[in-house]
Enzyme design. Structure first.
Site, short mmCIF file in Angstrom:
data_model
loop_
_atom_site.label_atom_id
_atom_site.label_comp_id
_atom_site.label_asym_id
_atom_site.label_seq_id
_atom_site.Cartn_x
_atom_site.Cartn_y
_atom_site.Cartn_z
N PHE A 126 29.23 26.51 27.89
CA PHE A 126 30.66 26.78 28.06
C PHE A 126 31.28 27.07 26.67
CE2 PHE A 126 35.11 25.56 28.51
CZ PHE A 126 35.45 26.21 29.68
N ASP A 198 26.98 17.32 28.40
CA ASP A 198 28.31 17.66 28.90
C ASP A 198 28.21 17.65 30.42
OD1 ASP A 198 30.51 18.93 29.98
OD2 ASP A 198 30.68 20.41 28.37
N TYR A 223 38.60 16.49 36.26
CA TYR A 223 39.35 17.30 37.24
C TYR A 223 38.49 18.16 38.15
CZ TYR A 223 38.92 20.37 33.11
OH TYR A 223 38.45 21.04 32.03
N LYS A 224 37.17 18.17 37.99
CA LYS A 224 36.35 19.01 38.87
C LYS A 224 35.88 18.17 40.06
CE LYS A 224 34.72 21.71 34.88
NZ LYS A 224 35.46 22.95 34.88
N ARG A 372 31.95 32.65 41.99
CA ARG A 372 31.49 31.26 41.88
C ARG A 372 32.07 30.44 43.02
NH1 ARG A 372 32.43 27.52 36.73
NH2 ARG A 372 34.49 27.52 37.67
C1 LIG Z 1 31.04 22.63 30.89
C2 LIG Z 1 32.44 22.51 30.34
N1 LIG Z 1 32.62 21.93 29.14
C3 LIG Z 1 33.86 21.80 28.61
C4 LIG Z 1 34.97 22.25 29.29
C5 LIG Z 1 36.31 22.12 28.63
O1 LIG Z 1 36.99 21.04 29.15
P1 LIG Z 1 38.48 20.66 28.63
O2 LIG Z 1 39.35 21.80 29.03
O3 LIG Z 1 38.77 19.39 29.37
O4 LIG Z 1 38.46 20.48 27.18
C6 LIG Z 1 34.82 22.83 30.56
C7 LIG Z 1 36.00 23.31 31.29
O5 LIG Z 1 35.94 23.91 32.33
C8 LIG Z 1 33.52 22.98 31.09
O6 LIG Z 1 33.31 23.55 32.28
#
Ligand SMILES: Cc1ncc(COP(=O)(O)O)c(C=O)c1O
Length: 413
Positions: A126, A198, A223-224, A372
């Site tokens: 990400f 992560d 939040y997911k 997705r």
């Molecule tokens: C795999 C992954 N890492 C990090 C993040 C970033 O998260 P945040 O916006 O809470 O910093 C996301 C956001 O969708 C994500 O999917």
């Protein structure tokens, strides 16, 4: 009734988790396949928030920090999340965003492995994770090595001695591919490096055993699949054995051993409490706490079994219903290589997702060409997936996605 529809109904009738859907408030007639971006609203949240705002905040005011145990919430909620991660109490803290927690964890890891110049991550990681890895590397004079998870064991065999930390995701956020978390963790630790996961796309969807697998550090969002609400606090896991040497850069007063004392300098609190930073976003944190009750009494192995049934069925539907219409499956077909989402490739993905949403099927897309579909087994049914794929077939056959309002935008937020 066609065969797939009948199969959907049979699978739903035999679903041992069907009742869990009542723990969520979903709009009638909407098929919600975006739980991997923002989970649905748990029914426990609105009354909990009304109480928090009106009684705890409105009447209790500042007294609620003690009387309602607001102060203890980051560790209390952390432990609740920890249960879903296979983490014993006292190793998980809730708060801030995943990006902040990632920064903290990467810096702390670099400090725990001095003299090792490499920070490894997935080239497909990400964006936040890649940007933060680069930034932390600049701060500490390290280099970022981009190594795909499948190549990691080989890379570590030859270059492992130089690796400080390997930061990976169990589930690829675009393709939904699930990697072998215990095997990767073993390989990283055998090289003397630290393993940082992560868990954004895994927590609440894939059973995890962080303690048993010897994971060093982990972060993830609320939040997911945890359904904690938009911008819900993230979490950080620090294995008990590392807590004393966990020297993170964001040394806010909440992580101090004596946060209310008249101290001149920073002395970290004992245990995971040292990973606290500043005043927590209490409304969001308490919404997340209420949301997590949706997992009460729920066995994540059963959630995983249902998730595999749903994603397997979705793949079968995607093979047949919109077959020949330009969609190709990106997510691995093998169950043990699949997270809780299914991704399809289509050159007009953006327009197709927009057209689906107009008809009550909400998914999302990742540029340039991925549709997705996030599959939350706590509230979805096989029939909804059949409906979604039937709609996908019908609207692409009718070329509805080519209507002017669905044309590709230059950027997608
Ligand atoms: C795999 C992954 N890492 C990090 C993040 C970033 O998260 P945040 O916006 O809470 O910093 C996301 C956001 O969708 C994500 O999917």
């Amino acid at each position: 009734m066609e065969a797939l529809e009948r199969r959907a109904e049979e699978l739903d009738a035999a679903d041992p988790l069907a009742d869990l859907r009542r723990r969520f408030l979903l709009p009638d007639g909407l098929v919600y396949l975006d739980g991997n971006s923002l989970g649905a609203l748990p029914a426990a949240v609105p009354p909990a928030m009304a109480d928090v705002v009106q009684r705890q905040w409105g009447s209790g005011l500042v007294r609620s920090w003690n009387e309602e145990a607001w102060w203890a919430a980051p560790l209390r909620v952390g432990d609740r999340i920890g249960r879903l991660l296979g983490a014993a109490p006292g190793q998980t803290v809730a708060g801030d965003s995943t990006s902040v927690q990632l920064f903290n964890a990467l810096c702390a890891a670099a400090r725990m492995r001095p003299g090792r110049p490499l920070l490894l991550t997935d080239p497909g990681q990400f964006p936040s994770d890649r940007y933060l890895a680069e930034s932390v590397a600049r701060l500490f004079g390290l280099r970022v090595g981009y190594v795909p998870p499948a190549e990691l064991p080989d890379f570590l065999r030859t270059h492992g001695e130089g690796v400080a930390v390997a930061a990976y995701s169990p589930v690829d956020y675009r393709t939904g591919e699930l990697f072998d978390v215990p095997a990767v963790t073993r390989a990283v630790r055998a090289a003397g490096a630290l393993m940082l996961w992560d868990l954004c796309h895994a927590a609440g969807a894939v059973p995890l055993r962080l303690d048993e697998w010897g994971v060093d550090l982990a972060v993830g969002c609320g939040y997911k699949f945890l359904s904690g609400g938009p911008g819900a606090p993230a979490f950080l896991y620090v294995a008990g054995r590392h807590q004393e040497s966990f020297d993170h850069p964001l040394t806010g007063w909440n992580g101090h051993a004596d946060p209310f004392g008249p101290t001149a300098g920073y002395t970290p609190a004992e245990g995971i409490g040292r990973a606290r930073i500043g005043t927590p976003p209490m409304l969001s944190l308490l919404a997340l706490e209420a949301a997590l009750t949706a997992f009460d009494g729920v066995d994540l192995d059963r959630v995983r079994a249902k998730s595999l049934s749903l994603t397997g069925f979705l793949i079968d539907c995607a093979d047949t219903l919109p077959g020949g219409l330009g969609f190709s499956l990106v997510t691995p077909r093998e169950p043990d290589r699949r997270g809780s989402q299914v991704a399809l490739r289509h050159p007009e993905a953006y327009a197709v997702v927009q057209a689906l949403a107009e008809h009550g099927v909400v998914g999302d897309m990742r540029a340039p060409d991925l549709l997705r579909f996030g599959v939350n087994a706590l509230y979805l049914t096989h029939r909804e997936l059949w409906l979604a794929m039937t709609l996908l077939r019908d609207l692409t056959t009718a070329q509805e996605h080519r209507a002017p309002r669905h044309q590709q935008r230059a950027t997608v937020t």
